[in-house]
Design a protein around this motif. Structure first.
Motif, mmCIF file in Angstrom:
data_model
loop_
_atom_site.group_PDB
_atom_site.id
_atom_site.type_symbol
_atom_site.label_atom_id
_atom_site.label_comp_id
_atom_site.label_asym_id
_atom_site.label_seq_id
_atom_site.Cartn_x
_atom_site.Cartn_y
_atom_site.Cartn_z
ATOM 1 N N UNK A 84 0.809 -1.214 0.000
ATOM 2 C CA UNK A 84 0.000 0.000 0.000
ATOM 3 C C UNK A 84 0.844 1.266 0.000
ATOM 4 N N UNK A 85 2.148 1.115 -0.034
ATOM 5 C CA UNK A 85 3.033 2.268 -0.035
ATOM 6 C C UNK A 85 3.391 2.665 -1.465
ATOM 7 N N UNK A 86 3.862 3.886 -1.611
ATOM 8 C CA UNK A 86 4.210 4.427 -2.918
ATOM 9 C C UNK A 86 5.689 4.805 -2.909
ATOM 10 N N UNK A 87 6.467 4.180 -3.780
ATOM 11 C CA UNK A 87 7.910 4.424 -3.875
ATOM 12 C C UNK A 87 8.193 5.211 -5.136
ATOM 13 N N UNK A 88 8.903 6.331 -4.985
ATOM 14 C CA UNK A 88 9.175 7.182 -6.144
ATOM 15 C C UNK A 88 10.545 7.836 -6.029
ATOM 16 N N UNK A 89 10.967 8.451 -7.110
ATOM 17 C CA UNK A 89 12.229 9.202 -7.124
ATOM 18 C C UNK A 89 12.009 10.497 -6.351
ATOM 19 N N UNK A 90 12.858 10.771 -5.395
ATOM 20 C CA UNK A 90 12.731 11.997 -4.607
ATOM 21 C C UNK A 90 13.039 13.217 -5.464
ATOM 22 N N UNK A 91 12.432 14.342 -5.112
ATOM 23 C CA UNK A 91 12.675 15.594 -5.827
ATOM 24 C C UNK A 91 12.703 16.738 -4.826
#
Length: 224
Positions: free
Chosen positions: A27-34
Motif C-alpha cells: 500500500x506504499x508508494x515508492x518514487x524518485x525523490x525531488x
C-alpha cells in the motif's frame, strides 16, 4: 573514516530498521525523490539519523543536489517511500551515489549507500528491504558492480540478511587490485570505518574479484 591514497570525504553511514518477512509494503508508494520532498526528507533525517547532520539542513539537499533516478553510473539515486499511497506522508528514504568518483575521482563502478531511514511508526514491515532492493536494481541497470557503505551496530543483521559482506568491528576495507582514477594512475585504497561502525559490501557481478577493482574487508585479502 579515513581513506588513504587518495584523500576523500568519508561516506556517510546507513541506519535501518528491523525487517519482517511476513509483512508487506503493497500500500506504499515508492518514487524518485525531488526538491519538493526536501522538508520531509530532512525531518526524517533529523529524527532517525542524528549523527548525519549534513542531511538535517533543507538547504543542503538543494545545494549539493542529492537527487537522481539512479539512471547514470556517476550520479545519485534518491528514493522516497510514502505510507498508504502517492499522497501519503513520507515513511522513509534511501540515498546512494557514486561517492568515491565525486569526492576523489575514482573511476570504478561503485555506489555508496549513504543513508537509509524509516520513520518509527513504519518500521518492521519490510520497507528498508524494499528501498535497498530498488536501489540495487537501479544500480545493476546503471552498470554498477559494487555497493558499499557503513552500518551502525544495530543494523548489522539487516545487511547480512540482504546478502552483504560485513567487515569486522573496526576492520578496514581495501581494494583487491588498483582502482582507476580520473587523473593519475591506478591506486590501492584502504578505508577505515567510522567510530563504532562496520563496513558492508555487496558485489553485483558474479563474485568478489571478478571485477577489475573492488573493495573487501582486509581479512579476506592477502597482505600487501
Amino acid at each position: 573514516m579515513t581513506l588513504s591514497s587518495p584523500k576523500a570525504e568519508p561516506p556517510t553511514k546507513a541506519s535501518v530498521p528491523s525487517v519482517s518477512d511476513s509483512d508487506s509494503v503493497t500500500n506504499d508508494f515508492l518514487s524518485i525523490a525531488n526538491p519538493a520532498d526536501v522538508p520531509e526528507l530532512a525531518a526524517i533525517a533529523r529524527a532517525e539519523l542524528p549523527s548525519m547532520t549534513a542531511l538535517h539542513d533543507e538547504q543542503g539537499w538543494q545545494t549539493y543536489n542529492r537527487f537522481g533516478a539512479g539512471s547514470q553510473l556517476w550520479g545519485n539515486c534518491t528514493l522516497i517511500l510514502r505510507h498508504g499511497g502517492e499522497d501519503g506522508p513520507a515513511s522513509g528514504f534511501i540515498w546512494a551515489d557514486s561517492a568515491m568518483h565525486t569526492d576523489s575521482g575514482i573511476e570504478e563502478p561503485w555506489w555508496c549507500i549513504n543513508a537509509v531511514a524509516i520513520a518509527p511508526h513504519c518500521r518492521g514491515a519490510g520497507r528498508g528491504t524494499a528501498l535497498v532492493s530498488r536501489v540495487t536494481s537501479a544500480a545493476r541497470t546503471a552498470g554498477v558492480q559494487l555497493l558499499y557503505g557503513q552500518s551502525v551496530p544495530a543494523a548489522v543483521p539487516f545487511w547480512k540478511k540482504l546478502g552483504f559482506i560485513l567487515a569486522g568491528e573496526a576492520e578496514p576495507i581495501r581494494t583487491h587490485s588498483p582502482a582507476r582514477r580520473t587523473v593519475g594512475g591506478p591506486v590501492m585504497l584502504t578505508a577505515e570505518p567510522g567510530a563504532g561502525d562496520r563496513w558492508f559490501v555487496k558485489y553485483l557481478a558474479t563474485a568478489p574479484g571478478s571485477v577489475s577493482s573492488g573493495l573487501l574487508p582486509v581479512s579476506m585479502l592477502p597482505p600487501l
